[in-house]
Design a protein around this motif. Structure first.
Motif, PDB file in Angstrom:
ATOM      1  N   TRP A 205     -59.936  58.432 -44.903  1.00  0.00           N
ATOM      2  CA  TRP A 205     -61.325  58.261 -45.332  1.00  0.00           C
ATOM      3  C   TRP A 205     -62.125  57.536 -44.247  1.00  0.00           C
ATOM      4  CZ3 TRP A 205     -64.870  60.181 -48.221  1.00  0.00           C
ATOM      5  CH2 TRP A 205     -66.050  59.471 -48.456  1.00  0.00           C
ATOM      6  N   GLY A 206     -61.566  56.488 -43.688  1.00  0.00           N
ATOM      7  CA  GLY A 206     -62.258  55.756 -42.629  1.00  0.00           C
ATOM      8  C   GLY A 206     -62.523  56.624 -41.418  1.00  0.00           C
ATOM      9  N   LEU A 207     -61.556  57.437 -41.051  1.00  0.00           N
ATOM     10  CA  LEU A 207     -61.727  58.349 -39.916  1.00  0.00           C
ATOM     11  C   LEU A 207     -62.838  59.355 -40.201  1.00  0.00           C
ATOM     12  CD1 LEU A 207     -60.621  59.390 -37.175  1.00  0.00           C
ATOM     13  CD2 LEU A 207     -59.084  60.833 -38.504  1.00  0.00           C
ATOM     14  N   CYS A 208     -62.858  59.920 -41.388  1.00  0.00           N
ATOM     15  CA  CYS A 208     -63.893  60.895 -41.745  1.00  0.00           C
ATOM     16  C   CYS A 208     -65.271  60.241 -41.831  1.00  0.00           C
ATOM     17  CB  CYS A 208     -63.544  61.573 -43.065  1.00  0.00           C
ATOM     18  SG  CYS A 208     -62.095  62.626 -42.925  1.00  0.00           S
ATOM     19  N   LEU A 209     -65.312  59.023 -42.328  1.00  0.00           N
ATOM     20  CA  LEU A 209     -66.576  58.299 -42.388  1.00  0.00           C
ATOM     21  C   LEU A 209     -67.090  57.994 -40.987  1.00  0.00           C
ATOM     22  CD1 LEU A 209     -68.462  57.181 -44.539  1.00  0.00           C
ATOM     23  CD2 LEU A 209     -67.190  55.053 -44.439  1.00  0.00           C
ATOM     24  N   LEU A 210     -66.198  57.632 -40.108  1.00  0.00           N
ATOM     25  CA  LEU A 210     -66.573  57.358 -38.717  1.00  0.00           C
ATOM     26  C   LEU A 210     -67.106  58.622 -38.036  1.00  0.00           C
ATOM     27  CD1 LEU A 210     -66.481  55.116 -36.538  1.00  0.00           C
ATOM     28  CD2 LEU A 210     -64.263  56.032 -35.887  1.00  0.00           C
ATOM     29  N   ILE A 211     -66.446  59.737 -38.256  1.00  0.00           N
ATOM     30  CA  ILE A 211     -66.900  61.005 -37.682  1.00  0.00           C
ATOM     31  C   ILE A 211     -68.269  61.385 -38.245  1.00  0.00           C
ATOM     32  CG2 ILE A 211     -66.453  63.494 -37.606  1.00  0.00           C
ATOM     33  CD1 ILE A 211     -63.444  62.766 -37.520  1.00  0.00           C
TER      34      ILE A 211
END
Length: 155
Positions: free
Chosen positions: A56-62
């Motif tokens: 989730w954090g990776l997708c939010l960052l992207i």
């Protein structure tokens, strides 16, 4: 049965009370033919939640860094879509997402050991409905895993 036993069985849950009465449930994954510990054993909930948090954090960052102009737009619209695509593509090809790989987990099909793209799509759609992941069986598999005939194991 005295009051202490009644309270103890209530606090520890129905499974502990049944085991105290003599029922043998075995370990998680025994019915699936998986080992109790080590590689290919059932993934524990803490690792699974940690992997989901990383994804989730990776997708939010992207979403926030590349697509959206505000955090609200990124969190509401783009991050869930990116997570959906990430889960379908990575589970359907290599069997794990970046978060699952970091936590040494992978998703396997019960019959073949490899998750097909169609099965990954079904599992992800059920996962995004939010209710199936919250309903677990005695092996610790969510309803989305049961319906897709998959299991999340340790590497």
């Amino acid at each position: 049965m005295d009051n202490r036993q009644a309270i103890g069985s209530w606090l520890s849950g129905p499974r502990a009370a049944m085991e105290e009465a003599g029922a043998d449930f075995g370990y998680r994954g025994e019915q699936l033919g998986l080992p109790e510990h080590g590689p290919n054993s059932i993934a524990r909930p803490g690792r699974r939640l940690g992997a989901l948090a990383v994804d989730w954090g990776l997708c939010l960052l992207i979403a926030y860094g590349l697509i959206a102009d505000s955090y609200n737009s990124a969190a509401r619209t783009w991050a869930p879509l990116i997570l959906f695509v990430l889960m379908v593509l990575t589970l359907g090809t290599v069997g794990f997402t970046p978060g699952k790989r970091l936590f040494k987990l992978r998703v396997v099909a019960l019959e073949t050991g490899r998750v097909s793209p169609a099965r990954a799509l079904l599992r992800t759609v059920l996962f995004f409905l939010a209710i199936p992941p919250l309903i677990w069986d005695r092996d610790g598999r969510g309803l989305h895993d049961r319906l897709a005939k998959t299991v999340e194991v340790r590497i």
